[in-house]
Design a protein around this motif. Structure first.
Motif, PDB file in Angstrom:
ATOM      1  N   ALA A   6      30.959  34.290  42.311  1.00  0.00           N
ATOM      2  CA  ALA A   6      32.143  34.064  43.144  1.00  0.00           C
ATOM      3  C   ALA A   6      33.404  33.928  42.291  1.00  0.00           C
ATOM      4  N   VAL A   7      33.270  33.300  41.130  1.00  0.00           N
ATOM      5  CA  VAL A   7      34.419  33.163  40.226  1.00  0.00           C
ATOM      6  C   VAL A   7      34.829  34.531  39.683  1.00  0.00           C
ATOM      7  N   ILE A  14      37.860  44.068  40.381  1.00  0.00           N
ATOM      8  CA  ILE A  14      36.513  43.510  40.470  1.00  0.00           C
ATOM      9  C   ILE A  14      35.517  44.429  39.773  1.00  0.00           C
ATOM     10  N   LEU A  56      34.490  37.383  41.138  1.00  0.00           N
ATOM     11  CA  LEU A  56      35.187  38.115  42.196  1.00  0.00           C
ATOM     12  C   LEU A  56      36.662  37.717  42.247  1.00  0.00           C
ATOM     13  N   ARG A  57      36.930  36.429  42.116  1.00  0.00           N
ATOM     14  CA  ARG A  57      38.330  35.968  42.135  1.00  0.00           C
ATOM     15  C   ARG A  57      39.087  36.466  40.909  1.00  0.00           C
ATOM     16  N   LEU A  58      38.435  36.421  39.748  1.00  0.00           N
ATOM     17  CA  LEU A  58      39.076  36.933  38.539  1.00  0.00           C
ATOM     18  C   LEU A  58      39.376  38.429  38.678  1.00  0.00           C
ATOM     19  N   ARG A 104      39.954  40.098  41.428  1.00  0.00           N
ATOM     20  CA  ARG A 104      41.106  40.294  42.323  1.00  0.00           C
ATOM     21  C   ARG A 104      42.409  40.014  41.586  1.00  0.00           C
ATOM     22  N   GLY A 105      42.403  39.005  40.726  1.00  0.00           N
ATOM     23  CA  GLY A 105      43.594  38.722  39.935  1.00  0.00           C
ATOM     24  C   GLY A 105      43.922  39.856  38.982  1.00  0.00           C
ATOM     25  N   GLY A 149      30.354  37.969  49.928  1.00  0.00           N
ATOM     26  CA  GLY A 149      30.057  37.579  48.557  1.00  0.00           C
ATOM     27  C   GLY A 149      28.587  37.506  48.219  1.00  0.00           C
ATOM     28  N   ALA A 206      42.582  45.499  44.072  1.00  0.00           N
ATOM     29  CA  ALA A 206      41.729  44.320  43.903  1.00  0.00           C
ATOM     30  C   ALA A 206      40.290  44.743  43.674  1.00  0.00           C
TER      31      ALA A 206
END
Length: 307
Positions: free
Chosen positions: A34-35, A87, A37-39, A41-42, A247, A83
């Motif tokens: 999950a982390v 990923i 995935l957020r990274l 997107r950033g 996710g 995004a």
């Protein structure tokens, strides 16, 4: 091709920056999914800002393929697409370096019986896929379940090429990497009853293509799918994949073969493929590789579609 082999010259100082970058990436991808995935997107948001040329190509493709979509919706889709591309950078590393058991938990595969039936009948399979951003991790997850050979183009950097091939082939020890231009090698693999990953959705120029509508636009479409299926006596199984929004991983589907494929008419086969591409891409547009100039090759006299 031979298996990737570590070379002593990979320890030369000129490779140290790449080793450092790969080491940092290895450390990052040990984080929870999950982390990552957020990274990703950033990273995609950063790419949207700095990769102007690719952003313009992707925006133009969305405009060409979805002309009825409101511009604000296309802009939202464009940002989501970047995004997804961000990923994909971490998915590449996940597929190379995660333990097999951890990686396997992300897989939701349907339709394996179609591959196994062809194998039981001694028939080769063209696993007809598309260039989605999930391409790398999808191939790794499927490779854990069934041997899939792949078309391959050697990377310019020999160290990166070694790392990439080693990461890919660890899931699929019996797999064969075939040079992209090695037609004879591909036919040999198909006639031996093996399955090979193949994507006919990019613009490879006019030499081996005919113009067939794609999203209403004449698109240079390779006829190789028909030729490989006919000469390799192979079954064509469409293959789709998507990153799940909740996710939990990736849904991969091996679909039943196209009925009556290949036909006598290559144009009819190409049209069938392009119509399938339209349906699949329209169902999951944010994860498709829009940064490729799909309509670069134009019919004689037709205006260019990209700056």
């Amino acid at each position: 091709m031979d298996r990737p082999v570590f070379r002593r010259h990979f320890l030369h100082p000129r490779f140290w920056p790449l080793w450092l970058g790969l080491g940092l990436l290895w450390l990052v991808v040990q984080l929870p999914y999950a982390v990552l995935l957020r990274l990703g997107r950033g990273l995609g948001a950063l790419m949207y800002r700095v990769a102007g040329a690719r952003r313009r190509i992707a925006a133009r493709n969305l405009e060409l393929c979805f002309p009825q979509m409101p511009s604000a919706e296309r802009e939202r889709l464009l940002r989501e697409n970047f995004a997804s591309t961000g990923i994909a950078f971490f998915e590449m590393a996940i597929s190379w370096w995660w333990p097999r058991e951890r990686l396997a938990r992300l897989a939701h595969i349907e339709g394996l019986e179609h591959l196994r039936q062809a194998q039981a009948e001694g028939q080769g399979v063209i696993l007809m896929a598309l260039h989605f951003t999930t391409l790398e991790i999808g191939a790794a997850l499927l490779g854990q379940q069934h041997t899939i050979d792949g078309m391959y183009r050697e990377h310019d950097n020999p160290l990166f090429d070694y790392i990439q091939r080693a990461g890919r082939e660890r899931h699929n020890r019996d797999a064969t990497a075939i040079e992209r231009d090695d037609v004879r090698g591909m036919l040999k693999v198909l006639r031996a009853g093996r399955a090979i990953w193949y994507a006919p959705d990019q613009d490879y120029g006019p030499k081996q293509s005919i113009f067939v509508p794609l999203f209403g636009i004449p698109a240079a479409t390779v006829t190789a799918t028909t030729k490989f299926a006919r000469l390799g006596r192979a079954r064509v199984l469409p293959f789709t994949q998507e990153r799940l929004a909740d996710g939990s991983g990736y849904r991969m589907v091996i679909h039943p073969p196209f009925p009556g494929f290949p036909a006598e008419d290559e144009a009819a086969d190409c049209l069938l493929i392009n119509q399938w591409i339209e349906r699949v891409v329209s169902a999951c547009p944010s994860q498709y590789l829009w940064a490729h100039r799909r309509f670069k090759t134009r019919p004689p006299g037709a205006p260019k579609l990209y700056d």
